[in-house]
Design a protein around this motif. Structure first.
Motif, PDB file in Angstrom:
ATOM      1  N   LYS A  35       0.846  -1.194   0.000  1.00 55.94           N
ATOM      2  CA  LYS A  35       0.000   0.000   0.000  1.00 55.94           C
ATOM      3  C   LYS A  35       0.879   1.240   0.000  1.00 55.94           C
ATOM      4  O   LYS A  35       2.089   1.179   0.250  1.00 55.94           O
ATOM      5  CB  LYS A  35      -0.936   0.009   1.203  1.00 55.94           C
ATOM      6  N   GLU A  36       0.258   2.379  -0.263  1.00 59.66           N
ATOM      7  CA  GLU A  36       0.981   3.631  -0.471  1.00 59.66           C
ATOM      8  C   GLU A  36       1.863   3.984   0.722  1.00 59.66           C
ATOM      9  O   GLU A  36       1.494   3.773   1.881  1.00 59.66           O
ATOM     10  CB  GLU A  36      -0.026   4.752  -0.724  1.00 59.66           C
ATOM     11  N   VAL A  37       3.036   4.542   0.410  1.00 60.47           N
ATOM     12  CA  VAL A  37       3.984   4.963   1.436  1.00 60.47           C
ATOM     13  C   VAL A  37       4.098   6.481   1.380  1.00 60.47           C
ATOM     14  O   VAL A  37       4.401   7.034   0.321  1.00 60.47           O
ATOM     15  CB  VAL A  37       5.370   4.323   1.205  1.00 60.47           C
ATOM     16  N   PRO A  38       3.858   7.183   2.475  1.00 63.73           N
ATOM     17  CA  PRO A  38       3.929   8.651   2.442  1.00 63.73           C
ATOM     18  C   PRO A  38       5.354   9.156   2.293  1.00 63.73           C
ATOM     19  O   PRO A  38       6.327   8.437   2.542  1.00 63.73           O
ATOM     20  CB  PRO A  38       3.331   9.063   3.787  1.00 63.73           C
ATOM     21  N   GLU A  39       5.470  10.411   1.917  1.00 62.39           N
ATOM     22  CA  GLU A  39       6.776  11.043   1.720  1.00 62.39           C
ATOM     23  C   GLU A  39       7.582  11.039   3.012  1.00 62.39           C
ATOM     24  O   GLU A  39       7.063  11.313   4.093  1.00 62.39           O
ATOM     25  CB  GLU A  39       6.551  12.485   1.242  1.00 62.39           C
ATOM     26  N   GLY A  40       8.864  10.671   2.890  1.00 65.02           N
ATOM     27  CA  GLY A  40       9.764  10.722   4.039  1.00 65.02           C
ATOM     28  C   GLY A  40       9.565   9.617   5.058  1.00 65.02           C
ATOM     29  O   GLY A  40      10.164   9.659   6.136  1.00 65.02           O
ATOM     30  N   ALA A  41       8.758   8.609   4.743  1.00 68.88           N
ATOM     31  CA  ALA A  41       8.464   7.542   5.707  1.00 68.88           C
ATOM     32  C   ALA A  41       9.491   6.421   5.617  1.00 68.88           C
ATOM     33  O   ALA A  41      10.144   6.228   4.593  1.00 68.88           O
ATOM     34  CB  ALA A  41       7.063   6.986   5.465  1.00 68.88           C
ATOM     35  N   THR A  42       9.618   5.667   6.708  1.00 68.23           N
ATOM     36  CA  THR A  42      10.411   4.444   6.734  1.00 68.23           C
ATOM     37  C   THR A  42       9.462   3.281   6.995  1.00 68.23           C
ATOM     38  O   THR A  42       8.687   3.314   7.949  1.00 68.23           O
ATOM     39  CB  THR A  42      11.481   4.494   7.839  1.00 68.23           C
ATOM     40  N   VAL A  43       9.541   2.257   6.138  1.00 66.96           N
ATOM     41  CA  VAL A  43       8.627   1.126   6.212  1.00 66.96           C
ATOM     42  C   VAL A  43       9.425  -0.153   6.468  1.00 66.96           C
ATOM     43  O   VAL A  43      10.439  -0.391   5.818  1.00 66.96           O
ATOM     44  CB  VAL A  43       7.821   0.980   4.900  1.00 66.96           C
ATOM     45  N   VAL A  44       8.965  -0.959   7.424  1.00 69.10           N
ATOM     46  CA  VAL A  44       9.613  -2.248   7.709  1.00 69.10           C
ATOM     47  C   VAL A  44       8.536  -3.309   7.910  1.00 69.10           C
ATOM     48  O   VAL A  44       7.360  -2.994   8.104  1.00 69.10           O
ATOM     49  CB  VAL A  44      10.506  -2.185   8.971  1.00 69.10           C
ATOM     50  N   GLY A  45       8.941  -4.588   7.865  1.00 64.05           N
ATOM     51  CA  GLY A  45       8.075  -5.678   8.268  1.00 64.05           C
ATOM     52  C   GLY A  45       7.254  -6.298   7.159  1.00 64.05           C
ATOM     53  O   GLY A  45       7.294  -5.886   6.009  1.00 64.05           O
ATOM     54  N   ILE A  46       6.526  -7.362   7.552  1.00 60.65           N
ATOM     55  CA  ILE A  46       5.644  -8.106   6.656  1.00 60.65           C
ATOM     56  C   ILE A  46       4.292  -8.238   7.348  1.00 60.65           C
ATOM     57  O   ILE A  46       4.189  -8.933   8.357  1.00 60.65           O
ATOM     58  CB  ILE A  46       6.200  -9.511   6.346  1.00 60.65           C
TER      59      ILE A  46
END
Length: 260
Positions: free
Chosen positions: A152-163
């Protein structure tokens, strides 16, 4: 064309401290080779020479271990580090100054024609083994952690981890799925709610549910004790034992204390 080549080579020096010379980069960097192949195959794709474009992209795949569909749109200074096992789909769009590491997939989740692959805006970094799947946008300067699965969409400047992938930082600040009361309760119980925020969703949700349950039980007991005190002035609520950090110490820490 040559100015674009210079930019692509310069991006290697800017993002890989192991690069020592232009000749070494041209000779030994499969990520650069894959990008240069794609610059040619994408031009052929736009000229409607699609079979030739696909054939050359397959040659590039055999040589580099990197599969980039000639229909994908790639911006300036795209850097692929190591590169083996990368797959970039036909409708993927990649902005400027994007960095991708080995094992990354920019894939789709549908067999329908049309836009089905992700869009990575300028400055995005995708860690090794991450899977970004679907026709959504990853905002500027976002970071996707190694082996994350993002759907799904990731916002600007974000850090995404995991499943599945979830946002744990926004513009450098931690993003927690816990209220202040839950964080305080977690602290009293001897574990770090900040650490929980960086776990995969299943684990974080399970611990959050436990915190909700314990917090609800505490509130219920407080109301019951308050009611009993109104009914019986002699009633005294039993003091709960205080939760101490040493009660939650690891076996290793206990052994160290015992040996000391």
């Amino acid at each position: 064309m040559f100015s674009g080549l210079k930019e692509d080579i310069r991006s290697v020096f800017d993002r890989d401290p192991a690069a020592r010379s232009w000749f070494e980069v041209l000779l030994n960097y499969p990520g650069l080779h894959a990008v240069l192949f794609h610059r040619v195959t994408h031009r052929l794709w736009l000229w409607n020479l699609k079979t030739l474009a696909r054939w050359l992209s397959q040659i590039s795949r055999w040589i580099t271990g990197i599969e980039i569909h000639p229909g994908a749109t790639i911006g300036r200074r795209f850097f692929i580090d190591h590169g083996m096992g990368i797959v970039i789909g036909e409708t993927a769009e990649i902005g400027d100054d994007v960095t991708v590491y080995q094992g990354v997939t920019l894939g789709g989740t549908s067999w329908k024609k049309g836009k089905r692959h992700p869009t990575l805006e300028d400055g995005v970094i995708v860690g090794a083994g991450a899977k970004v799947l679907g026709p959504f946008t990853v905002g500027k300067n976002a970071r996707i952690g190694s082996n994350a699965v993002v759907t799904k969409e990731v916002p600007e400047g974000a850090t995404v981890v995991g499943i599945p992938g979830r946002v744990v930082r926004q513009h450098g600040e931690r993003v927690l799925p816990f209220s202040d009361e839950q964080q305080e309760l977690a602290k009293r119980m001897g574990f770090d709610a900040y650490g929980v925020a960086e776990m995969p969703d299943v684990t974080a949700h399970a611990i959050k549910a436990l915190l909700d349950h314990v917090h609800a039980q505490d509130e219920r007991m407080e109301r019951m004790c308050s009611t009993l005190q109104k009914l019986d002035k002699n009633f005294k609520a039993m003091e709960l034992p205080e939760l101490r950090e040493e009660d939650f110490a690891s076996i290793e820490d206990s052994d160290k204390q015992n040996s000391a």
